[in-house]
Write an enzyme that holds these catalytic residues in place. Sequence first.
Site, short mmCIF file in Angstrom:
data_model
loop_
_atom_site.label_atom_id
_atom_site.label_comp_id
_atom_site.label_asym_id
_atom_site.label_seq_id
_atom_site.Cartn_x
_atom_site.Cartn_y
_atom_site.Cartn_z
N ASP A 13 0.85 -1.19 0.00
CA ASP A 13 0.00 0.00 0.00
C ASP A 13 0.88 1.23 0.00
O ASP A 13 1.74 1.38 0.87
CB ASP A 13 -0.89 0.04 1.25
CG ASP A 13 -1.85 -1.14 1.32
OD1 ASP A 13 -1.99 -1.84 0.30
OD2 ASP A 13 -2.44 -1.36 2.39
N GLY A 39 -2.69 -6.17 1.71
CA GLY A 39 -3.30 -7.30 1.00
C GLY A 39 -3.93 -8.19 2.06
O GLY A 39 -3.31 -8.49 3.08
N GLY A 222 -18.28 -4.49 13.49
CA GLY A 222 -17.54 -3.30 13.92
C GLY A 222 -17.67 -3.09 15.41
O GLY A 222 -17.48 -4.02 16.20
N GLY A 225 -19.61 -5.57 17.70
CA GLY A 225 -19.13 -6.92 18.05
C GLY A 225 -19.30 -7.95 16.96
O GLY A 225 -19.07 -7.66 15.78
N ASP A 247 -8.10 3.53 14.11
CA ASP A 247 -7.86 3.07 12.73
C ASP A 247 -8.32 1.62 12.62
O ASP A 247 -7.73 0.73 13.23
CB ASP A 247 -6.36 3.19 12.42
CG ASP A 247 -6.01 2.73 11.02
OD1 ASP A 247 -6.92 2.33 10.27
OD2 ASP A 247 -4.81 2.77 10.67
N ALA A 250 -7.43 -3.54 8.92
CA ALA A 250 -7.04 -4.89 9.32
C ALA A 250 -7.81 -5.44 10.51
O ALA A 250 -7.48 -6.51 11.03
CB ALA A 250 -5.53 -4.99 9.59
N ALA A 251 -8.90 -4.75 10.93
CA ALA A 251 -9.72 -5.28 12.03
C ALA A 251 -10.29 -6.65 11.63
O ALA A 251 -10.17 -7.63 12.37
CB ALA A 251 -10.84 -4.31 12.38
N GLY A 252 -10.89 -6.68 10.44
CA GLY A 252 -11.50 -7.93 9.98
C GLY A 252 -10.45 -9.00 9.68
O GLY A 252 -10.64 -10.18 10.00
N ASP A 253 -9.33 -8.58 9.09
CA ASP A 253 -8.27 -9.55 8.76
C ASP A 253 -7.69 -10.18 10.03
O ASP A 253 -7.44 -11.39 10.08
CB ASP A 253 -7.13 -8.87 7.98
CG ASP A 253 -7.56 -8.50 6.57
OD1 ASP A 253 -8.51 -9.12 6.06
OD2 ASP A 253 -6.95 -7.60 5.99
N ARG A 286 -4.69 0.93 17.19
CA ARG A 286 -3.36 1.24 16.65
C ARG A 286 -3.47 1.59 15.17
O ARG A 286 -4.35 1.07 14.48
CB ARG A 286 -2.45 0.02 16.80
CG ARG A 286 -2.26 -0.40 18.24
CD ARG A 286 -1.47 -1.68 18.28
NE ARG A 286 -1.21 -2.12 19.64
CZ ARG A 286 -0.55 -3.22 19.95
NH1 ARG A 286 -0.08 -4.01 19.00
NH2 ARG A 286 -0.35 -3.55 21.21
P1 ADP Z 1 -13.92 -5.07 8.71
O1 ADP Z 1 -12.54 -4.63 9.05
O2 ADP Z 1 -13.96 -6.28 7.82
O3 ADP Z 1 -14.86 -3.99 8.23
P2 ADP Z 1 -15.36 -4.89 11.23
O4 ADP Z 1 -15.37 -3.41 11.10
O5 ADP Z 1 -16.67 -5.58 11.34
O6 ADP Z 1 -14.53 -5.61 10.08
O7 ADP Z 1 -14.47 -5.22 12.53
C1 ADP Z 1 -14.01 -6.52 12.81
C2 ADP Z 1 -13.97 -6.70 14.31
O8 ADP Z 1 -13.07 -5.73 14.88
C3 ADP Z 1 -15.29 -6.46 15.03
O9 ADP Z 1 -16.12 -7.60 14.99
C4 ADP Z 1 -14.78 -6.17 16.44
O10 ADP Z 1 -14.38 -7.36 17.07
C5 ADP Z 1 -13.54 -5.33 16.16
N1 ADP Z 1 -13.86 -3.88 16.08
C6 ADP Z 1 -14.04 -3.13 14.97
N2 ADP Z 1 -14.35 -1.85 15.28
C7 ADP Z 1 -14.34 -1.78 16.64
C8 ADP Z 1 -14.56 -0.72 17.60
N3 ADP Z 1 -14.85 0.51 17.21
N4 ADP Z 1 -14.47 -1.06 18.91
C9 ADP Z 1 -14.16 -2.30 19.31
N5 ADP Z 1 -13.93 -3.33 18.46
C10 ADP Z 1 -14.03 -3.09 17.15
#
Ligand code: ADP
Length: 312
Positions: A13, A39, A222, A225, A247, A250-253, A286
């Site tokens: 990226d 990626g 998100g 939960g 930020d 990579a939350a989902g990854d 982070r």
């Molecule tokens: P993606 O990155 O695919 O859009 P999500 O936004 O659904 O995925 O986030 C994936 C996971 O990260 C959530 O199910 C939760 O566990 C965690 N998460 C995301 N955003 C938050 C937040 N604002 N506070 C606490 N946990 C979060």
Amino acid sequence: MKKILVIGSLNLDMVVNVDHTPATGETILSNNMEMIPGGKGANQACAAGYLGADITMLGAVGCDMYADIQMASLGSAGVDTSRIIKRTETTTGTALITVNSDGDNCIVVVSGANATLSCSDIDDNIDLLKEADLIIFQLEIPLETVCYGAKKAKALGKTVILDPAPVPKEFPKELYRYVDIIKPNETELRMLTGIDRIESHLPEASRQLRSQGVKNILVTLGEKGVYVDSEEAGICRIPAIPVDAIDTTAAGDSFTAALAVMLAEGKSLQEAAVFANYVSAIVVTRKGAQSSIPTLQEVQQYIQHIEAEKAS
Ligand code: ADP
């Protein structure tokens, strides 16, 4: 320890900060560019590595410095990169990202070598599929390759995890038959099922996927939960950990990877989802993608800290 194999994309990226997004024909200046390994496949492999898994990645890169940066990042996470294929005819996948002063971004993804990962690459590396216990796919490599690889993995009796992102215009329904666990976020679930206002229709949407052959559905929501619908344990909701998210890259990854790591350790799907929810909560506090992923020790300390706070 059970083995995990990620079959997917590797990108570099290139993130450029700009005052405003350039209009058509406009040239603007920027003072900095960050080159960040990304990626979905590489992010997931990297996260599994930091969380202590026995993890191998199968994917394709070019013969360029972008590949070197990505390989170094994966290597420092402990990922076996020895089967990542180096193409001479194309570049490593890249994402060209401008972020303006309002934080809005524009992204152009160049698939590069990711688009070359083929069914014959799966055949050439079939020993990796045979050795693995859990195999994770996403959809940033050709769909044909994902379907072929997942079919082979299923026939070999492996646990197949699909992170269905990005959802293509025509999702190959056949794929559902080969998948043990699917992990869409809300947008992806809406696109997969065609159901609007998905948040109030989660049972209906997951029933639809169940009827196509997927046994376990985890929907990440998100800050709301996770929704789990599993053949074994039924339906449950896991609340997000309250954090100050800065930020969500990579939350989902990291969730997908953490889930696989815990399943590899023999945990139940629900236990694995609870753990993954903690991992992603750290990640969103982070900046960055691979750089935001915690180690297993950090996660364990974090869980102890949260539990202690709850008890007091
Ligand atoms: P993606 O990155 O695919 O859009 P999500 O936004 O659904 O995925 O986030 C994936 C996971 O990260 C959530 O199910 C939760 O566990 C965690 N998460 C995301 N955003 C938050 C937040 N604002 N506070 C606490 N946990 C979060």
